[in-house]
Motif scaffolding. Sequence first.
Motif, PDB file in Angstrom:
ATOM      1  N   SER A   1       0.827  -1.218   0.000  1.00  0.00           N
ATOM      2  CA  SER A   1       0.000   0.000   0.000  1.00  0.00           C
ATOM      3  C   SER A   1       0.855   1.259   0.000  1.00  0.00           C
ATOM      4  CB  SER A   1      -0.926   0.023   1.220  1.00  0.00           C
ATOM      5  OG  SER A   1      -1.849  -1.032   1.172  1.00  0.00           O
ATOM      6  N   MET A   2       2.122   1.130   0.368  1.00  0.00           N
ATOM      7  CA  MET A   2       3.021   2.282   0.405  1.00  0.00           C
ATOM      8  C   MET A   2       3.660   2.566  -0.945  1.00  0.00           C
ATOM      9  SD  MET A   2       5.038   1.517   3.993  1.00  0.00           S
ATOM     10  CE  MET A   2       4.164   1.295   5.542  1.00  0.00           C
ATOM     11  N   ILE A   3       3.470   1.686  -1.906  1.00  0.00           N
ATOM     12  CA  ILE A   3       4.101   1.848  -3.219  1.00  0.00           C
ATOM     13  C   ILE A   3       3.151   2.595  -4.148  1.00  0.00           C
ATOM     14  CG2 ILE A   3       5.169   0.671  -5.179  1.00  0.00           C
ATOM     15  CD1 ILE A   3       5.611  -1.742  -3.333  1.00  0.00           C
ATOM     16  N   PRO A   4       3.509   3.813  -4.589  1.00  0.00           N
ATOM     17  CA  PRO A   4       2.627   4.559  -5.500  1.00  0.00           C
ATOM     18  C   PRO A   4       2.322   3.754  -6.761  1.00  0.00           C
ATOM     19  CG  PRO A   4       4.373   5.981  -4.663  1.00  0.00           C
ATOM     20  CD  PRO A   4       4.717   4.578  -4.229  1.00  0.00           C
ATOM     21  N   VAL A   5       1.112   3.921  -7.273  1.00  0.00           N
ATOM     22  CA  VAL A   5       0.576   3.238  -8.452  1.00  0.00           C
ATOM     23  C   VAL A   5       0.173   1.802  -8.108  1.00  0.00           C
ATOM     24  CG1 VAL A   5       0.906   2.524 -10.849  1.00  0.00           C
ATOM     25  CG2 VAL A   5       1.923   4.670 -10.039  1.00  0.00           C
ATOM     26  N   VAL A   6       1.102   1.034  -7.508  1.00  0.00           N
ATOM     27  CA  VAL A   6       0.757  -0.334  -7.106  1.00  0.00           C
ATOM     28  C   VAL A   6      -0.385  -0.324  -6.101  1.00  0.00           C
ATOM     29  CG1 VAL A   6       1.621  -2.429  -5.970  1.00  0.00           C
ATOM     30  CG2 VAL A   6       3.089  -1.179  -7.549  1.00  0.00           C
ATOM     31  N   ASN A   7      -0.423   0.728  -5.254  1.00  0.00           N
ATOM     32  CA  ASN A   7      -1.472   0.764  -4.227  1.00  0.00           C
ATOM     33  C   ASN A   7      -2.877   0.849  -4.801  1.00  0.00           C
ATOM     34  OD1 ASN A   7      -1.510   3.505  -5.004  1.00  0.00           O
ATOM     35  ND2 ASN A   7      -0.247   4.123  -3.277  1.00  0.00           N
TER      36      ASN A   7
END
Length: 264
Positions: free
Chosen positions: A227-233
């Motif tokens: 959840s902390m990874i931009p786009v992947v979240n």
Amino acid sequence: MSRPTLSSTRESARQAKSGFNYFMEGFHLIRRPGLRTFVFIPLMINLLLFAGAFYVAFGQLEQLFAYISGQLPEYLSWLNFLLWPLAVLTMLVVMAFIFSSVMNWLAAPFNGLLAEKVEQLLTGKTLYTGTTSDLIKDLPRILGREWLKLKYYLPRAILFLLLFWVPLVGQTAAPVLWFLFSSWMMAIQYCDYPFDNHKVPFNDMRFALRQTKGTSMSFGAAVTLFSMIPVVNFIVMPVAICGATAMWVDRYREAYRHPNIAPE
């Protein structure tokens, strides 16, 4: 009435998979043809709302930086090039966390449907949860379930956040405790959908997760980290629901199965 124990349910699966494995399995499940529609709808709602909020926030950020530029002496104007990327990245991360909470409310009915379809795909058994009109009638109960999770979360979150203000000990331990608490809450948040489809009470669901706390915590930790990874979240929510449902099927389903389901 005593709660069912999980000692005899799918022991081999329990030993073979960790919570992290179940979360990663969710990435494979969301690509299955029978699930794509149920993944696509909440994902598009999330993206549209996030894009709209980002557009508004970005406009406010431009105004803020225009004001800051007017206050900075000319020899410090280079700071804009340093601060802009940092500000945008910070805004993306903060908005992602806020939207993950908001989307759990908005997408709760779709999330329950996704968990139902994943379970059906994995087991080959149909769980009858009613018609579309039944789903609409059930919305107050579904949102009430989200409210139960929020009531469980808020006082504990406030307590952990207060630890950050305690000198030395609190500031050292608080980040670790906050991560562990966040991991536990992510397990509760996403495992609750398959449990709720079988009308398992909220307290019984927490009891079941505590029985397999290592698996629950490693699953929640994986959700928290991704959840902390931009786009992947953006795709963490459907991935987590699929993974949590796979974990339900392996570890809890035999003990907590809803009566409105075909026998094995």
